[in-house]
Design a protein around this motif. Structure first.
Motif, PDB file in Angstrom:
ATOM      1  N   ARG A 309       0.775  -1.092   0.002  1.00 52.51           N
ATOM      2  CA  ARG A 309       0.016  -0.035  -0.047  1.00 52.51           C
ATOM      3  C   ARG A 309       0.918   1.061   0.103  1.00 52.51           C
ATOM      4  O   ARG A 309       1.734   1.356   0.942  1.00 52.51           O
ATOM      5  CB  ARG A 309      -0.896   0.064   1.047  1.00 52.51           C
ATOM      6  CG  ARG A 309      -1.992   0.884   1.329  1.00 52.51           C
ATOM      7  CD  ARG A 309      -2.020   2.057   2.161  1.00 52.51           C
ATOM      8  NE  ARG A 309      -3.420   2.986   1.926  1.00 52.51           N
ATOM      9  CZ  ARG A 309      -4.097   2.840   2.904  1.00 52.51           C
ATOM     10  NH1 ARG A 309      -4.075   2.103   3.765  1.00 52.51           N
ATOM     11  NH2 ARG A 309      -5.166   3.557   2.640  1.00 52.51           N
ATOM     12  N   ILE A 310       0.557   2.068  -0.912  1.00 57.93           N
ATOM     13  CA  ILE A 310       1.372   3.350  -0.966  1.00 57.93           C
ATOM     14  C   ILE A 310       0.842   4.434  -0.448  1.00 57.93           C
ATOM     15  O   ILE A 310      -0.160   4.875  -0.461  1.00 57.93           O
ATOM     16  CB  ILE A 310       1.652   3.609  -2.526  1.00 57.93           C
ATOM     17  CG1 ILE A 310       2.583   2.520  -3.393  1.00 57.93           C
ATOM     18  CG2 ILE A 310       2.571   5.167  -2.824  1.00 57.93           C
ATOM     19  CD1 ILE A 310       3.792   2.381  -2.883  1.00 57.93           C
ATOM     20  N   ILE A 311       1.643   5.162   0.380  1.00 56.58           N
ATOM     21  CA  ILE A 311       1.441   6.483   1.129  1.00 56.58           C
ATOM     22  C   ILE A 311       2.600   7.469   0.710  1.00 56.58           C
ATOM     23  O   ILE A 311       3.562   7.206   0.745  1.00 56.58           O
ATOM     24  CB  ILE A 311       1.287   6.360   2.487  1.00 56.58           C
ATOM     25  CG1 ILE A 311      -0.127   5.487   2.905  1.00 56.58           C
ATOM     26  CG2 ILE A 311       0.994   7.746   2.873  1.00 56.58           C
ATOM     27  CD1 ILE A 311      -0.136   5.352   4.293  1.00 56.58           C
ATOM     28  N   ALA A 312       2.285   8.474   0.097  1.00 58.50           N
ATOM     29  CA  ALA A 312       3.167   9.551  -0.420  1.00 58.50           C
ATOM     30  C   ALA A 312       3.050  10.652   0.332  1.00 58.50           C
ATOM     31  O   ALA A 312       1.696  10.983   0.748  1.00 58.50           O
ATOM     32  CB  ALA A 312       3.098   9.950  -1.885  1.00 58.50           C
ATOM     33  N   ALA A 313       3.993  11.651   0.276  1.00 58.78           N
ATOM     34  CA  ALA A 313       3.737  13.049   0.972  1.00 58.78           C
ATOM     35  C   ALA A 313       4.631  13.940   0.297  1.00 58.78           C
ATOM     36  O   ALA A 313       5.734  13.589  -0.044  1.00 58.78           O
ATOM     37  CB  ALA A 313       4.392  12.692   2.680  1.00 58.78           C
ATOM     38  N   THR A 314       4.218  15.375   0.459  1.00 58.26           N
ATOM     39  CA  THR A 314       4.974  16.148  -0.213  1.00 58.26           C
ATOM     40  C   THR A 314       4.625  17.653   0.546  1.00 58.26           C
ATOM     41  O   THR A 314       3.449  17.716   0.863  1.00 58.26           O
ATOM     42  CB  THR A 314       5.094  16.124  -1.640  1.00 58.26           C
ATOM     43  OG1 THR A 314       5.810  17.282  -2.160  1.00 58.26           O
ATOM     44  CG2 THR A 314       3.567  16.509  -2.106  1.00 58.26           C
ATOM     45  N   ASN A 315       5.743  18.397   0.425  1.00 62.78           N
ATOM     46  CA  ASN A 315       5.458  19.781   0.996  1.00 62.78           C
ATOM     47  C   ASN A 315       5.341  20.730  -0.525  1.00 62.78           C
ATOM     48  O   ASN A 315       5.332  22.003  -0.318  1.00 62.78           O
ATOM     49  CB  ASN A 315       6.240  20.389   1.817  1.00 62.78           C
ATOM     50  CG  ASN A 315       7.865  20.549   1.313  1.00 62.78           C
ATOM     51  OD1 ASN A 315       8.104  19.746   0.386  1.00 62.78           O
ATOM     52  ND2 ASN A 315       8.400  21.346   1.960  1.00 62.78           N
ATOM     53  N   ARG A 316       5.749  20.041  -1.618  1.00 64.55           N
ATOM     54  CA  ARG A 316       5.703  20.784  -2.760  1.00 64.55           C
ATOM     55  C   ARG A 316       4.139  21.008  -3.442  1.00 64.55           C
ATOM     56  O   ARG A 316       3.402  20.204  -3.347  1.00 64.55           O
ATOM     57  CB  ARG A 316       6.594  20.078  -3.917  1.00 64.55           C
ATOM     58  CG  ARG A 316       8.020  19.697  -3.282  1.00 64.55           C
ATOM     59  CD  ARG A 316       8.819  21.105  -3.370  1.00 64.55           C
ATOM     60  NE  ARG A 316       9.040  21.382  -4.758  1.00 64.55           N
ATOM     61  CZ  ARG A 316      10.014  21.067  -5.708  1.00 64.55           C
ATOM     62  NH1 ARG A 316      10.790  20.162  -5.377  1.00 64.55           N
ATOM     63  NH2 ARG A 316       9.971  21.393  -6.913  1.00 64.55           N
ATOM     64  N   ASP A 317       4.216  22.103  -4.350  1.00 62.98           N
ATOM     65  CA  ASP A 317       3.039  22.268  -5.058  1.00 62.98           C
ATOM     66  C   ASP A 317       3.027  21.450  -6.356  1.00 62.98           C
ATOM     67  O   ASP A 317       3.631  21.788  -7.347  1.00 62.98           O
ATOM     68  CB  ASP A 317       2.684  23.751  -5.464  1.00 62.98           C
ATOM     69  CG  ASP A 317       1.513  24.207  -6.387  1.00 62.98           C
ATOM     70  OD1 ASP A 317       0.836  23.180  -6.686  1.00 62.98           O
ATOM     71  OD2 ASP A 317       1.294  25.179  -6.460  1.00 62.98           O
ATOM     72  N   LEU A 318       2.571  20.205  -6.402  1.00 59.66           N
ATOM     73  CA  LEU A 318       2.720  19.324  -7.510  1.00 59.66           C
ATOM     74  C   LEU A 318       1.743  19.761  -8.694  1.00 59.66           C
ATOM     75  O   LEU A 318       2.431  19.470  -9.864  1.00 59.66           O
ATOM     76  CB  LEU A 318       1.890  18.036  -7.059  1.00 59.66           C
ATOM     77  CG  LEU A 318       2.738  17.332  -6.139  1.00 59.66           C
ATOM     78  CD1 LEU A 318       2.199  15.740  -5.844  1.00 59.66           C
ATOM     79  CD2 LEU A 318       4.339  16.982  -6.423  1.00 59.66           C
ATOM     80  N   SER A 319       0.831  20.656  -8.573  1.00 62.12           N
ATOM     81  CA  SER A 319       0.262  21.108  -9.807  1.00 62.12           C
ATOM     82  C   SER A 319       1.268  22.128 -10.464  1.00 62.12           C
ATOM     83  O   SER A 319       0.989  22.210 -11.787  1.00 62.12           O
ATOM     84  CB  SER A 319      -1.231  21.701  -9.635  1.00 62.12           C
ATOM     85  OG  SER A 319      -1.737  20.586  -9.044  1.00 62.12           O
ATOM     86  N   ALA A 320       1.816  22.917  -9.735  1.00 61.76           N
ATOM     87  CA  ALA A 320       2.804  23.835 -10.300  1.00 61.76           C
ATOM     88  C   ALA A 320       3.877  23.243 -11.021  1.00 61.76           C
ATOM     89  O   ALA A 320       4.368  23.459 -12.069  1.00 61.76           O
ATOM     90  CB  ALA A 320       3.282  24.510  -9.231  1.00 61.76           C
ATOM     91  N   MET A 321       4.373  22.082 -10.405  1.00 58.33           N
ATOM     92  CA  MET A 321       5.544  21.188 -11.007  1.00 58.33           C
ATOM     93  C   MET A 321       5.242  20.463 -12.202  1.00 58.33           C
ATOM     94  O   MET A 321       5.812  20.325 -13.336  1.00 58.33           O
ATOM     95  CB  MET A 321       5.726  20.186 -10.055  1.00 58.33           C
ATOM     96  CG  MET A 321       6.735  20.760  -8.855  1.00 58.33           C
ATOM     97  SD  MET A 321       7.005  19.394  -7.527  1.00 58.33           S
ATOM     98  CE  MET A 321       8.336  18.645  -8.583  1.00 58.33           C
ATOM     99  N   ILE A 322       3.696  20.157 -12.225  1.00 62.66           N
ATOM    100  CA  ILE A 322       3.074  19.564 -13.496  1.00 62.66           C
ATOM    101  C   ILE A 322       3.126  20.657 -14.707  1.00 62.66           C
ATOM    102  O   ILE A 322       3.593  20.315 -15.849  1.00 62.66           O
ATOM    103  CB  ILE A 322       1.885  18.859 -13.320  1.00 62.66           C
ATOM    104  CG1 ILE A 322       1.720  17.892 -12.350  1.00 62.66           C
ATOM    105  CG2 ILE A 322       1.152  18.537 -14.761  1.00 62.66           C
ATOM    106  CD1 ILE A 322       0.348  17.418 -11.842  1.00 62.66           C
ATOM    107  N   ALA A 323       2.695  21.840 -14.201  1.00 66.52           N
ATOM    108  CA  ALA A 323       2.776  23.037 -15.308  1.00 66.52           C
ATOM    109  C   ALA A 323       4.060  23.182 -15.755  1.00 66.52           C
ATOM    110  O   ALA A 323       4.285  23.632 -16.949  1.00 66.52           O
ATOM    111  CB  ALA A 323       2.131  24.077 -14.786  1.00 66.52           C
ATOM    112  N   SER A 324       5.099  23.112 -14.965  1.00 60.63           N
ATOM    113  CA  SER A 324       6.316  23.176 -15.271  1.00 60.63           C
ATOM    114  C   SER A 324       7.252  22.142 -15.856  1.00 60.63           C
ATOM    115  O   SER A 324       8.360  22.034 -16.060  1.00 60.63           O
ATOM    116  CB  SER A 324       7.157  23.813 -14.054  1.00 60.63           C
ATOM    117  OG  SER A 324       7.300  22.993 -13.057  1.00 60.63           O
ATOM    118  N   SER A 325       6.270  21.020 -16.140  1.00 59.21           N
ATOM    119  CA  SER A 325       6.753  19.765 -16.686  1.00 59.21           C
ATOM    120  C   SER A 325       8.236  19.060 -15.888  1.00 59.21           C
ATOM    121  O   SER A 325       8.720  18.532 -16.262  1.00 59.21           O
ATOM    122  CB  SER A 325       7.556  20.038 -17.863  1.00 59.21           C
ATOM    123  OG  SER A 325       6.377  20.275 -18.857  1.00 59.21           O
TER     124      SER A 325
END
Length: 478
Positions: A309-325
């Protein structure tokens, strides 16, 4: 060969014929043409061929005609026949003899030339059935592999647990009565009962790991291991080895085979902390494992299947990272099945009294103190601070003050000259996702399917894209 020579070979065996008939090994006496002139009872019992059937005949065609895989074994290559021809003694393993009923058994045999007046007149072959020996060896090898595997597993788990023990943590971060914390804990309780992937979002120091541990502790996997990987702590090449393990010699310094975190977490939970720090290459490899639940160790070819079972965590803005590829949108969708946002401490300041008391209780044990409470004056000061470092900063402040005090009540003057820097997101994750999909649809002239369609460009099945469009209220303008 003349009768006289046959008699010579028999005479060679005659002195010990009683013994030869009594031994457990099979014994053949052959003339120079490979014809049988002596066969003991053990040979008859092992092969099923009787003396009457073999005497005077070339025994190779009866019991030695093929290899174990069924391929023909030419008589000219037969080690027994060759000894009768060239006089060279041989010790042979890895071959089989064939029984009369068509089955075979593994043998070890030796050949010995027979001479008369320095003239080669035949050979003697002594053989034994090594089936039981091979079975024992296989069982021992299997047992040894199991022991090695368990040793390797224990060694890996011991190393991992030592690392975990070195990182002290407290459940204090999950203490609180504020509405925002109660809502978060309600989400945790719900998702813990499933095997769904969870993405924990929040600033540094808010207690994302504590939330992950709580989900694992409440899940059906609670009796299995929860393994943590800090994705920011390794280079891309080392991270691959850390996640998937490596075989001995896979790279310089790989002195032994090592299991990765995915194997250690089998049947349990894998916590991928700071997932936003993964390189694009590592993201691709992680996505494949999440999809297939299988992988290969670095330097290996064996496919290893896992149930995790995967649990991931981040303090980053993943949507902004997606937008910046810099973050794969397909990996984001795979991880973002059930997002849980951990609120910053400045949004739950009413919880600071309970948090402080829980932290003090934990630190009493660590520091050997016996502090029972914190003064109202100190609590008021703590509750008026914005806490850019969140709960981790609160823990550090309280630990420092507890080291300095000798009283049973913690009373200090918390002076703060640092203005908290509160990051403000211009757009939510949903807004960024909607904008990204909308931009792609416009670029594809609102074509969804096909090679030039938006679904292909976004790396999504058409049905998934249509579902996301419906959920985000995206529709083609009239």
């Amino acid at each position: 060969m003349t009768n006289e020579m046959n008699q010579e070979i028999k005479a060679y065996l005659a002195d010990s014929e009683l013994l030869l008939n009594a031994v457990g090994e099979g014994i053949y006496g052959l003339d120079a043409q490979g014809r049988a002139i002596f066969i003991n009872p053990a040979a008859e019992a092992m092969t099923g061929w009787t003396s009457a059937e073999l005497l005077g005949k070339n025994i190779h065609q009866f019991h030695h005609h093929s290899y174990s895989n069924g391929e023909p074994y030419p008589a000219c290559d037969c080690k027994i026949f060759n000894t009768a021809v060239d006089g060279i003694s041989r010790q042979v393993t890895g071959e089989v003899f064939w029984r009369k009923d068509g089955s075979n058994f593994p043998v070890e045999y030796t050949t010995q030339a027979v001479y008369k007046n320095n003239h080669l007149i035949g050979a003697v072959a002594v053989f034994r059935d090594v089936s039981q020996q091979q079975q024992i060896e296989l069982a021992l090898r299997s047992a040894l592999e199991n022991v090695q595997s368990l040793t390797e597993q224990l060694k890996a788990e011991n190393t991992y647990l030592q690392n975990e023990l070195a990182q002290e943590w407290s459940s204090a971060g999950l203490v609180g009565k504020s509405a925002i914390v109660r809502q978060m804990l309600s989400q945790v309780e719900l998702v813990a009962q499933t095997d769904s992937t969870v993405l924990i979002l929040g600033e540094n120091g808010t207690g994302k790991e504590l939330v992950a541990r709580n989900i694992h502790a409440l899940s059906q996997r609670k009796n299995s291991t929860m393994v943590k990987v800090n994705c920011a702590a390794f280079t891309p090449s080392l991270l691959e080895s850390e996640l998937f393990g490596h075989e001995k010699g896979a790279f310089t310094g790989a002195m032994e085979r090592r299991k990765g975190r995915f194997e250690l977490a089998n049947d349990g939970t894998l916590f991928l902390d700071e997932i936003g720090e993964l390189s694009m290459e590592a993201q691709g490899k992680l996505l494949r494992v999440l999809q297939e639940q299988e992988f290969e160790r670095v330097g290996g070819s064996e496919t290893i299947k896992v149930n995790i079972r995967i649990i991931a965590a981040t303090n980053r803005d993943l949507s902004a990272m997606i937008a910046s590829s810099t973050f794969r949108i397909d990996l984001f969708y795979r991880l973002n099945v059930f997002p849980v946002t951990v609120p910053p401490l400045r949004e739950r300041q009413e919880d600071i009294p309970l948090l402080s008391q829980a932290i003090i209780s934990t630190l009493n044990t660590k520091l050997g103190k016996n502090i029972s409470a914190i003064s109202n004056r100190s609590l008021t000061q703590l509750m008026h601070y914005q806490w850019p470092g969140n709960i981790r900063e609160l823990q550090n402040v309280l630990e420092r003050e507890m080291i300095l005090t000798s009283a049973s009540i913690l009373n200090f003057n918390f002076k703060n000259n640092v203005k908290a820097v509160v990051p403000k997101l211009v757009e939510t994750l949903v807004q960024v996702e909607a904008q990204h999909i909308l931009t792609t649809l416009k670029a594809c002239k609102w074509r969804i399917g096909g090679e030039m369609g938006a679904a292909k460009q976004l790396g999504l099945p058409e049905s998934t894209l249509r579902s996301r469009m419906k959920k985000l209220h995206i529709s083609r303008p009239n």
